[in-house]
Scaffold this active site. Structure first.
Site, PDB file in Angstrom:
ATOM      1  N   HIS A 104       0.843  -1.201   0.000  1.00  0.00           N
ATOM      2  CA  HIS A 104       0.000   0.000   0.000  1.00  0.00           C
ATOM      3  C   HIS A 104       0.880   1.253   0.000  1.00  0.00           C
ATOM      4  O   HIS A 104       2.070   1.189   0.271  1.00  0.00           O
ATOM      5  CB  HIS A 104      -0.913   0.027   1.232  1.00  0.00           C
ATOM      6  CG  HIS A 104      -1.789  -1.169   1.355  1.00  0.00           C
ATOM      7  ND1 HIS A 104      -2.369  -1.552   2.537  1.00  0.00           N
ATOM      8  CD2 HIS A 104      -2.177  -2.084   0.437  1.00  0.00           C
ATOM      9  CE1 HIS A 104      -3.085  -2.644   2.352  1.00  0.00           C
ATOM     10  NE2 HIS A 104      -2.978  -2.994   1.091  1.00  0.00           N
ATOM     11  N   HIS A 169     -10.173 -12.913   5.557  1.00  0.00           N
ATOM     12  CA  HIS A 169      -9.443 -12.398   4.397  1.00  0.00           C
ATOM     13  C   HIS A 169      -9.819 -13.224   3.175  1.00  0.00           C
ATOM     14  O   HIS A 169      -9.911 -14.444   3.247  1.00  0.00           O
ATOM     15  CB  HIS A 169      -7.936 -12.453   4.619  1.00  0.00           C
ATOM     16  CG  HIS A 169      -7.156 -11.744   3.555  1.00  0.00           C
ATOM     17  ND1 HIS A 169      -6.831 -12.342   2.355  1.00  0.00           N
ATOM     18  CD2 HIS A 169      -6.651 -10.482   3.503  1.00  0.00           C
ATOM     19  CE1 HIS A 169      -6.147 -11.479   1.609  1.00  0.00           C
ATOM     20  NE2 HIS A 169      -6.041 -10.345   2.269  1.00  0.00           N
ATOM     21  N   LYS A 292     -12.904  -6.357  -0.684  1.00  0.00           N
ATOM     22  CA  LYS A 292     -13.041  -7.368   0.365  1.00  0.00           C
ATOM     23  C   LYS A 292     -14.500  -7.494   0.817  1.00  0.00           C
ATOM     24  O   LYS A 292     -14.980  -8.590   1.121  1.00  0.00           O
ATOM     25  CB  LYS A 292     -12.131  -7.024   1.541  1.00  0.00           C
ATOM     26  CG  LYS A 292     -10.646  -7.038   1.151  1.00  0.00           C
ATOM     27  CD  LYS A 292      -9.774  -6.412   2.204  1.00  0.00           C
ATOM     28  CE  LYS A 292      -8.327  -6.307   1.718  1.00  0.00           C
ATOM     29  NZ  LYS A 292      -7.457  -5.608   2.671  1.00  0.00           N
TER      30      LYS A 292
END
Length: 416
Positions: A104, A169, A292
Site C-alpha cells: 500500500h 481475508h 473485500k
C-alpha cells in the site's frame, strides 16, 4: 434504515414486496476493561513467555503496526506496550514503530500520528514500510519458491512485537498474525510471489488448512525469529471483543476460531439481492479495499444475483497498477491467463474483482468515475434506493429475498 458511506450515512428505503433481512454480527459483549485484559494477555500469552520475560533490558525492539487501511485501535494498546517495555528496562529510544504497509501507499505524518496517538508519536521513532524502496534483508526461499525479503529495520531489531486485528481475508483465510511480517513488511518480490498463490482453488476466505497463501506466509514469516504477537478482535463499533497474545502461529490460530464465531452470520439460503456497506471510512477508502466487502457479500448471494455495494472511495481505484490492469484486460479469463504468465501485484486485485463480476451483477453507489466502474463490469447508480429498484427489476421473484450487510467488511454469511 441508514448505512455507512465514507464518513457519512445513506438512507435505505425498502419496498413492501421485498423480504428483507439484516445480517447483523452476533451480540457479543465488548470487554468491560480492555486495558486490564490486554495486560493479562501480555502477562499470560499463548505458548510463549510473558512480554516482560520475553524482552530483555538491552533489546532493540520493533513494533509492527497496522496501516490506515485496517482498524486495530493501535493508539489504545501501544502506550501499554511501551510502558511494559520501560518496566523491563527498555528505553523509548531503543523502540521503533514500523507500519505494515505491505504494497500500500506510504502514509503521511498526520496519518501515522492518528494511528498511534500523539503521546506514542512523541516517544518513539516511526517509519513507513515501502516494499519498493526500503533496504531489505534476504532470508532465502520458501518451499513454494517465494523469495523472502524483510525490511532491514524490522529484521535487525532484537525482538519484534507484531500487532494488528484479525478478520476474514478473501484469499489468505484470515488477516492478522503472520501477515504483519508477510506481506506487511516484506519486499515487493516476496509479496508478489506469495500473492500469486491466490490463483489456487484452495486460497479461500475463512480457510487456513491447505491454503497455499497462508502456509507460504507462515513459512516465510517463521524465518524471522523472536516475535511476540498481540492481535485484537473488534466489533463494528471498533470495541474490543477479545485479545490474543503470544506465539505468532498458535495465538493467531485461537483468534481465527473466535473470529468465526463473531463475524460468521448463519443464513438459511442465498439471497436474490445483497446490499453491502463496507462499514464506512477507512474500509471504503478506495475500490482496492472495498473489494473485500464484495467478496464477503458474495457468500450470501445466489449465482447470478444482484449485489449492491455502498462504497464512497474518495481515493478512487486505490492502485495505479490495478487501474492499468482493468484498462488492459476486461475479462476473468484474460486476467487469469495474464497472471499465470506473469503475476503482478495490482493485477491480482483485477482478478479478484472479475471473479465477483463473473458471478453477480454488481451495482455500485460510489464517487468513483463511471468509466472506471464500466471497466470493472460494475454499474454506477446515483442513489442506494435507485440501486435497489434496479436490482428488483432484474429479479424474477415477486418477493425477492434481500440481505442487508451494514458491516460488509466484517460480516461473512455462512449457510447453516
Amino acid at each position: 434504515m441508514y448505512l455507512k458511506y465514507g464518513k457519512d450515512e445513506v438512507e435505505l428505503n425498502i419496498p413492501k414486496n421485498v423480504d428483507a433481512k439484516t445480517l447483523e454480527l452476533p451480540n457479543i459483549l465488548p470487554l468491560n476493561d480492555p486495558k486490564t485484559e490486554i495486560q493479562k494477555a501480555l502477562d499470560n500469552p499463548i505458548n510463549l513467555l510473558s512480554l516482560k520475560e520475553f524482552i530483555e533490558p538491552n533489546d532493540k525492539v520493533c513494533i509492527i503496526v497496522n496501516d490506515s487501511t485496517r482498524v486495530a485501535n493501535s493508539d489504545f494498546f501501544l502506550p501499554l506496550i511501551l510502558d511494559n517495555l520501560n518496566e523491563t528496562g527498555v528505553k523509548d529510544e531503543n523502540v521503533i514503530i514500523v507500519f505494515a504497509n505491505g504494497n500500500h501507499r506510504p502514509m503521511d505524518k498526520d496519518e501515522m500520528v492518528s494511528l498511534v496517538g500523539e503521546d506514542v508519536a512523541r516517544r518513539v521513532k516511526m517509519y513507513n514500510h515501502d516494499c519498493e524502496k526500503d533496504e531489505m534483508v534476504y532470508l532465502g526461499e520458501t518451499s513454494r519458491g517465494t523469495p523472502v525479503y524483510i525490511n532491514k529495520l524490522v529484521y535487525e531489531a532484537d525482538k519484534r512485537i507484531l500487532t494488528g486485528s484479525v478478520v476474514y481475508h478473501f484469499f489468505a483465510g484470515f488477516g492478522g498474525g503472520r501477515k504483519a511480517l508477510v506481506p506487511g513488511v516484506s519486499g515487493h518480490k516476496t509479496i508478489q510471489a506469495n500473492h500469486r498463490l491466490m490463483l489456487s482453488d484452495d486460497a479461500k476466505l475463512g480457510r487456513l488448512e491447505k491454503n497455499p497463501v497462508h502456509e507460504d506466509q507462515i513459512e516465510a514469516s517463521s524465518m524471522v525469529k523472536n516475535n511476540f504477537l498481540l492481535n485484537v478482535v473488534l466489533n463494528e463499533k471498533k470495541e474490543f471483543l477479545n485479545i490474543y497474545a503470544g506465539d505468532m502461529i498458535k495465538a493467531h490460530s485461537k483468534a481465527c476460531e473466535f473470529v468465526k464465531e463473531v463475524y460468521g452470520v448463519k443464513i438459511d439460503k442465498p439471497a436474490d439481492i445483497v446490499i453491502a456497506s463496507c462499514g464506512g471510512y477507512p474500509k471504503d477508502i478506495n475500490i482496492y479495499q472495498a473489494q473485500k466487502t464484495l467478496d464477503n457479500a458474495l457468500q450470501g448471494l445466489k449465482e447470478g444475483g444482484q449485489l449492491i455495494l455502498l462504497a464512497h472511495c474518495p481515493e478512487g481505484m486505490g492502485s495505479k497498477v490495478f487501474e492499468e490492469w482493468v484498462s488492459k484486460y476486461n475479462s476473468l479469463d484474460e486476467t487469469e491467463k495474464a497472471l499465470k504468465k506473469h503475476f503482478v501485484l495490482g493485477g491480482h486485485k483485477a482478478y479478484a474483482i472479475y471473479k465477483i463480476a463473473d458471478r453477480a451483477n454488481v451495482l455500485l453507489v460510489s464517487s468513483i468515475e463511471k468509466e472506471n466502474a464500466d471497466k470493472l463490469g460494475f454499474t454506477i447508480v446515483e442513489t442506494l434506493d435507485n440501486a435497489l429498484s434496479k436490482a428488483i427489476e432484474q429479479t424474477s421473484e415477486s418477493s425477492p429475498l434481500l440481505y442487508i450487510m451494514p458491516e460488509g467488511s466484517l460480516t461473512v454469511p455462512v449457510l447453516k
